[in-house]
Motif scaffolding. Structure first.
Motif, mmCIF file in Angstrom:
data_model
loop_
_atom_site.group_PDB
_atom_site.id
_atom_site.type_symbol
_atom_site.label_atom_id
_atom_site.label_comp_id
_atom_site.label_asym_id
_atom_site.label_seq_id
_atom_site.Cartn_x
_atom_site.Cartn_y
_atom_site.Cartn_z
ATOM 1 N N HIS A 1 0.834 -1.211 0.000
ATOM 2 C CA HIS A 1 0.000 0.000 0.000
ATOM 3 C C HIS A 1 0.867 1.259 0.000
ATOM 4 N N GLY B 1 -10.853 2.786 8.048
ATOM 5 C CA GLY B 1 -11.749 2.043 7.162
ATOM 6 C C GLY B 1 -12.753 1.213 7.960
ATOM 7 N N ASN C 1 -11.211 8.004 -0.628
ATOM 8 C CA ASN C 1 -12.292 8.903 -0.200
ATOM 9 C C ASN C 1 -12.114 10.315 -0.767
ATOM 10 N N CYS D 1 -5.846 1.869 -4.796
ATOM 11 C CA CYS D 1 -6.051 2.273 -3.395
ATOM 12 C C CYS D 1 -6.424 1.057 -2.567
HETATM 13 O O1 KG4 Z 1 -6.823 -1.168 1.747
HETATM 14 P P1 KG4 Z 1 -8.098 -1.901 1.721
HETATM 15 O O2 KG4 Z 1 -8.613 -2.425 0.404
HETATM 16 O O3 KG4 Z 1 -8.076 -3.163 2.641
HETATM 17 C C1 KG4 Z 1 -7.285 -3.339 3.751
HETATM 18 O O4 KG4 Z 1 -6.090 -3.628 3.587
HETATM 19 O O5 KG4 Z 1 -7.870 -3.179 4.838
HETATM 20 O O6 KG4 Z 1 -9.162 -0.942 2.383
HETATM 21 C C2 KG4 Z 1 -10.509 -1.272 2.488
HETATM 22 C C3 KG4 Z 1 -11.180 -0.212 3.341
HETATM 23 C C4 KG4 Z 1 -12.586 -0.597 3.723
HETATM 24 O O7 KG4 Z 1 -12.748 -0.345 5.092
HETATM 25 C C5 KG4 Z 1 -13.446 0.339 2.872
HETATM 26 O O8 KG4 Z 1 -14.683 0.629 3.434
HETATM 27 C C6 KG4 Z 1 -12.566 1.567 2.787
HETATM 28 O O9 KG4 Z 1 -11.256 1.036 2.623
HETATM 29 N N1 KG4 Z 1 -12.910 2.444 1.659
HETATM 30 C C7 KG4 Z 1 -13.404 3.683 1.802
HETATM 31 C C8 KG4 Z 1 -13.633 4.182 0.498
HETATM 32 N N2 KG4 Z 1 -13.262 3.218 -0.396
HETATM 33 C C9 KG4 Z 1 -12.816 2.168 0.339
HETATM 34 N N3 KG4 Z 1 -13.668 4.411 2.899
HETATM 35 C C10 KG4 Z 1 -14.156 5.637 2.721
HETATM 36 N N4 KG4 Z 1 -14.405 6.182 1.524
HETATM 37 C C11 KG4 Z 1 -14.177 5.498 0.379
HETATM 38 N N5 KG4 Z 1 -14.423 6.058 -0.795
#
Ligand code: KG4
Ligand code: ZN
Length: 343
Positions: free
Chosen positions: A115, A163, A279, A305
């Motif tokens: 990331h 998240g 976001n 992302c």
């Molecule tokens: O990085 P990721 O794919 O997974 C982990 O490694 O945890 O992040 C996923 C997180 C979820 O909690 C999802 O709800 C959040 O990122 N997320 C967002 C948005 N797009 C994804 N939170 C707020 N606004 C967004 N547009």
């Protein structure tokens, strides 16, 4: 040097091919979101089984897209942690099996390093050193990144990740999984100033975050609303207002703490990574202060992302360049819990 990246730490199966000279040649992704939706969250056993089903077709797809064969692969980078143990084991077993068959090195990668380095897939790429704001479903951290492999933790959440807070609050608001993007969409219909929510640890003398109290504050407001508001349209508007207030609180705290981290490190370069980095409101706030204070902010492409194989292939290629002895052959371990500073 062609590096194959394999990501299976949670509910996305990602496969990608990164070439040291030519950059990203292909990436293939399968999201299990639809499968987990009916359970309201990720079911670890189902996630593992689905990774098994998807990996070979995704690898074939990526090779076709890149016009390469398996024999062209020079090294295989896979996410070894942190994440769901069973899901990680599928990716690790697949990567190790392929590495043995092809007689190539297998590189155990840290998911957060993927990331963290994902904005380097874009042009212009950020130069080192920079401060990274890592905001995913499992982690919320500020890191000082001096070079590939040189990461110092500046601050992190003491409870929920950003998240996770988005997802849990979305659930309270009756939104389907995964809630983060849904909540952000609902917030667009919300009006400013209708609800006052706390800004946890905003003025603390450290760079830590806390989001669980915010979620509780939303839960309180919702129970108050269900008791007092009977009109459906009025209730729907209040729900959007609450989503708006929540998003304002989280993005304000993230922005201010990121600025404090830059000041503490005397740096002007910020990298935002992880799912919450998608976001729009967070990006809007950061872009505004960047303009006012002449800072540089870098984001991964939207598709990088959230979890993907490209960031793991890139991290593997960069690590291999810096640390050729990294490869692991033979027994392997996955690390469901693994601080990045120990990677
Ligand atoms: O990085 P990721 O794919 O997974 C982990 O490694 O945890 O992040 C996923 C997180 C979820 O909690 C999802 O709800 C959040 O990122 N997320 C967002 C948005 N797009 C994804 N939170 C707020 N606004 C967004 N547009
Ligand atoms: Zn992630």
């Amino acid at each position: 040097m062609l590096v194959l990246g394999i990501e299976t730490s949670c509910d996305e199966t990602g496969v990608a091919l990164f070439d040291n000279e030519r950059g990203l040649l292909a990436h293939a992704l399968f999201s299990q979101v639809a499968m987990h939706r009916e359970y309201g969250g990720v079911v670890p056993e189902l996630a593992s089984r689905d990774h098994i089903r998807r990996l070979i077709p995704l690898l074939e797809q990526a090779l076709r897209e890149a016009q390469r064969t398996r024999q062209d692969i020079d090294a295989i980078a896979y996410t070894a942690g942190p994440g769901l143990a069973g899901a990680l084991l599928v990716g690790a077993g697949f990567a190790q099996g392929l590495a043995r068959a092809l007689n190539r090195p297998a590189l155990p990668m840290h998911h957060l390093e993927g990331h963290l380095l994902s904005p380097l897939l874009s042009t212009p790429a950020p130069r080192f050193p920079f401060v990274a704001l890592l905001v995913s479903g499992g982690h919320t951290q500020l890191m000082l990144v001096t070079a590939v492999g040189d990461y110092a933790l500046l601050g992190e959440t003491v409870d929920d990740a950003a998240g996770e807070a988005f997802d849990k609050t979305a659930k309270l608001l009756g939104l389907p999984y995964p809630g983060g993007p849904q909540l952000a969409r609902l917030a667009q219909q919300g009006r400013a100033g209708q609800f006052q929510l706390p800004r946890p640890l905003l003025n603390s003398n450290d760079l830590n975050f806390s989001f669980s109290g915010l979620k509780t504050a939303v839960a309180l407001q919702i129970s108050r609303l269900t008791e007092t508001v009977t009109d459906t349209a009025q209730y729907e508007q209040a729900r959007a207002d609450l989503a708006h207030a929540f998003q304002e609180a989280v993005t304000e705290v993230l922005t201010i703490k990121a600025l404090k981290a830059l000041a503490a490190c005397q740096l002007r370069r910020l990298v935002v990574a992880g799912g919450v980095g998608a976001n729009e409101r967070l990006r809007q706030r950061l872009d505004r202060v960047a303009q006012q204070q002449r800072l540089e902010v870098f984001y991964p492409e939207l598709e990088f992302c959230t979890d993907n194989g490209a960031m793991i292939a890139l991290a593997g290629a960069l690590r291999l360049r810096a640390q050729p002895e990294l490869s692991e052959n033979g027994a392997f371990v996955v690390k469901p819990r693994w601080p990045l500073t120990e990677a």
